[in-house]
Design a protein around this motif. Structure first.
Motif, PDB file in Angstrom:
ATOM      1  N   PHE A 196       0.826  -1.202   0.000  1.00 60.39           N
ATOM      2  CA  PHE A 196       0.000   0.000   0.000  1.00 60.39           C
ATOM      3  C   PHE A 196       0.864   1.257   0.000  1.00 60.39           C
ATOM      4  O   PHE A 196       0.623   2.206  -0.744  1.00 60.39           O
ATOM      5  CB  PHE A 196      -0.921   0.021   1.227  1.00 60.39           C
ATOM      6  N   LEU A 197       1.858   1.263   0.845  1.00 65.95           N
ATOM      7  CA  LEU A 197       2.651   2.472   1.020  1.00 65.95           C
ATOM      8  C   LEU A 197       3.632   2.699  -0.128  1.00 65.95           C
ATOM      9  O   LEU A 197       4.194   3.783  -0.240  1.00 65.95           O
ATOM     10  CB  LEU A 197       3.394   2.412   2.356  1.00 65.95           C
ATOM     11  N   GLU A 198       3.797   1.718  -0.985  1.00 66.74           N
ATOM     12  CA  GLU A 198       4.665   1.883  -2.146  1.00 66.74           C
ATOM     13  C   GLU A 198       3.868   1.927  -3.447  1.00 66.74           C
ATOM     14  O   GLU A 198       4.429   1.792  -4.533  1.00 66.74           O
ATOM     15  CB  GLU A 198       5.705   0.760  -2.174  1.00 66.74           C
ATOM     16  N   ASN A 199       2.564   2.156  -3.332  1.00 70.30           N
ATOM     17  CA  ASN A 199       1.660   2.181  -4.488  1.00 70.30           C
ATOM     18  C   ASN A 199       1.228   3.622  -4.771  1.00 70.30           C
ATOM     19  O   ASN A 199       0.490   4.220  -3.990  1.00 70.30           O
ATOM     20  CB  ASN A 199       0.436   1.310  -4.187  1.00 70.30           C
ATOM     21  N   HIS A 259       3.249  19.353  -8.935  1.00 67.83           N
ATOM     22  CA  HIS A 259       4.328  18.926  -9.826  1.00 67.83           C
ATOM     23  C   HIS A 259       5.370  18.074  -9.106  1.00 67.83           C
ATOM     24  O   HIS A 259       6.084  17.281  -9.739  1.00 67.83           O
ATOM     25  CB  HIS A 259       5.023  20.147 -10.434  1.00 67.83           C
ATOM     26  N   ASP A 260       5.472  18.240  -7.775  1.00 71.05           N
ATOM     27  CA  ASP A 260       6.501  17.536  -7.020  1.00 71.05           C
ATOM     28  C   ASP A 260       5.980  16.270  -6.352  1.00 71.05           C
ATOM     29  O   ASP A 260       6.520  15.816  -5.344  1.00 71.05           O
ATOM     30  CB  ASP A 260       7.093  18.465  -5.958  1.00 71.05           C
ATOM     31  N   ASP A 304       8.347   9.820  -2.599  1.00 69.84           N
ATOM     32  CA  ASP A 304       9.606   9.258  -2.112  1.00 69.84           C
ATOM     33  C   ASP A 304       9.839   9.625  -0.646  1.00 69.84           C
ATOM     34  O   ASP A 304      10.323   8.804   0.144  1.00 69.84           O
ATOM     35  CB  ASP A 304      10.767   9.755  -2.963  1.00 69.84           C
ATOM     36  N   ALA A 305       9.476  10.861  -0.265  1.00 69.51           N
ATOM     37  CA  ALA A 305       9.636  11.282   1.128  1.00 69.51           C
ATOM     38  C   ALA A 305       8.726  10.468   2.041  1.00 69.51           C
ATOM     39  O   ALA A 305       9.120  10.093   3.155  1.00 69.51           O
ATOM     40  CB  ALA A 305       9.321  12.773   1.267  1.00 69.51           C
ATOM     41  N   ALA A 306       7.505  10.176   1.579  1.00 67.88           N
ATOM     42  CA  ALA A 306       6.573   9.369   2.375  1.00 67.88           C
ATOM     43  C   ALA A 306       7.123   7.954   2.554  1.00 67.88           C
ATOM     44  O   ALA A 306       7.002   7.361   3.634  1.00 67.88           O
ATOM     45  CB  ALA A 306       5.206   9.335   1.712  1.00 67.88           C
ATOM     46  N   ARG A 334      10.254   7.196   2.616  1.00 62.30           N
ATOM     47  CA  ARG A 334      11.346   7.295   3.598  1.00 62.30           C
ATOM     48  C   ARG A 334      10.793   7.373   5.016  1.00 62.30           C
ATOM     49  O   ARG A 334      11.369   6.780   5.938  1.00 62.30           O
ATOM     50  CB  ARG A 334      12.221   8.510   3.300  1.00 62.30           C
ATOM     51  N   ARG A 335       9.670   8.101   5.201  1.00 61.07           N
ATOM     52  CA  ARG A 335       9.038   8.154   6.528  1.00 61.07           C
ATOM     53  C   ARG A 335       8.600   6.763   6.962  1.00 61.07           C
ATOM     54  O   ARG A 335       8.737   6.391   8.129  1.00 61.07           O
ATOM     55  CB  ARG A 335       7.839   9.100   6.509  1.00 61.07           C
ATOM     56  N   PHE A 336       8.061   6.016   6.007  1.00 60.24           N
ATOM     57  CA  PHE A 336       7.628   4.658   6.318  1.00 60.24           C
ATOM     58  C   PHE A 336       8.811   3.801   6.761  1.00 60.24           C
ATOM     59  O   PHE A 336       8.734   3.078   7.758  1.00 60.24           O
ATOM     60  CB  PHE A 336       6.943   4.045   5.097  1.00 60.24           C
ATOM     61  N   HIS A 337       9.917   3.893   6.042  1.00 61.83           N
ATOM     62  CA  HIS A 337      11.067   3.067   6.403  1.00 61.83           C
ATOM     63  C   HIS A 337      11.681   3.509   7.734  1.00 61.83           C
ATOM     64  O   HIS A 337      12.189   2.665   8.496  1.00 61.83           O
ATOM     65  CB  HIS A 337      12.095   3.087   5.269  1.00 61.83           C
ATOM     66  N   ARG A 338      11.619   4.802   8.037  1.00 61.46           N
ATOM     67  CA  ARG A 338      12.060   5.252   9.366  1.00 61.46           C
ATOM     68  C   ARG A 338      11.148   4.681  10.445  1.00 61.46           C
ATOM     69  O   ARG A 338      11.614   4.273  11.518  1.00 61.46           O
ATOM     70  CB  ARG A 338      12.062   6.778   9.446  1.00 61.46           C
TER      71      ARG A 338
END
Length: 219
Positions: free
Chosen positions: A106-109, A127-128, A134-136, A138-142
């Motif tokens: 889910f978090l990578e979709n 646009h970003d 990608d930042a989200a 990274r938050r998930f992996h943290r």
């Protein structure tokens, strides 16, 4: 170890045994949420229907209160409170032991990431979306590294909310194979988390859970 989630009968029996001294607004919230758990248990074949019914149960338990905070902030506040009540770490076990694979998917979709759709519709400031996506991640992996259950729940429900919107606003075809896996996994995650949330809420009925937007009005 898989968490044993309370079913409708277990939740209803507890509610009947403990409800008399509860504040009226809390009792109404729990009564409504449990009623939708009963309906969800009857939905065996259609993951879209199961997902929507379970989301109603979630909203009955947590949502609809009159407040001015954003949905994401309200989710996080609610999850903080539940995790504080969760001495047995049942939510922790659901997140980290029962559904790590589906949650990661889910978090990578990107298709359940709201800024992606803002970009598709050429909305200003979208646009970003890829950088934010990608930042989200990274938050998930943290959060994975730190075993931060509140952060993971907040991120997951952020995605589930997009899936909910796709269904409610007609952005999905019934029976389609395109999002069936997402709906199946989303319904499974909710079916484990929501009953535990309701059970935890009953541990502290006198806490400030908020006033329902739609109370029962006599006359």
């Amino acid at each position: 170890m898989t968490v044993e989630c309370p079913d409708f009968e277990t939740l209803k029996s507890r509610q009947r045994a403990e409800r008399d001294p509860w504040p009226t607004s809390f009792g109404l919230r729990i009564h409504r949420a449990i009623s939708w758990i009963k309906r969800a248990e009857q939905e065996k074949e259609d993951p879209a229907a199961a997902f929507l019914v379970l989301w109603i149960a979630f909203n009955a338990a947590y949502g609809g209160e009159r407040n001015t905070v954003g949905e994401r902030d309200a989710f996080e506040t609610f999850f903080h409170r539940l995790c504080r009540l969760d001495g047995a770490k049942r939510l922790y076990d659901i997140v980290w032991n029962d559904y790590p694979g589906p949650i990661r998917l889910f978090l990578e979709n990107r298709y359940v990431f709201a800024p992606f759709w803002a970009h598709v519709h050429s909305e200003q400031g979208a646009h970003d979306w890829q950088e934010r996506f990608d930042a989200a991640k990274r938050r998930f992996h943290r959060a994975l590294r730190d075993l931060d259950t509140v952060a993971v729940l907040s991120l997951v429900f952020d995605r589930l909310y997009v899936l909910r919107n796709q269904l409610i606003h007609g952005g999905s075809t019934w029976g389609s194979k395109v999002n069936r896996d997402q709906l199946r996994d989303g319904a499974a995650i909710l079916s484990s988390i929501i009953p535990v949330m309701i059970d935890l809420m009953m541990n502290e009925p006198d806490s400030e859970w908020g006033l329902p937007m739609y109370p029962v009005v006599e006359g």
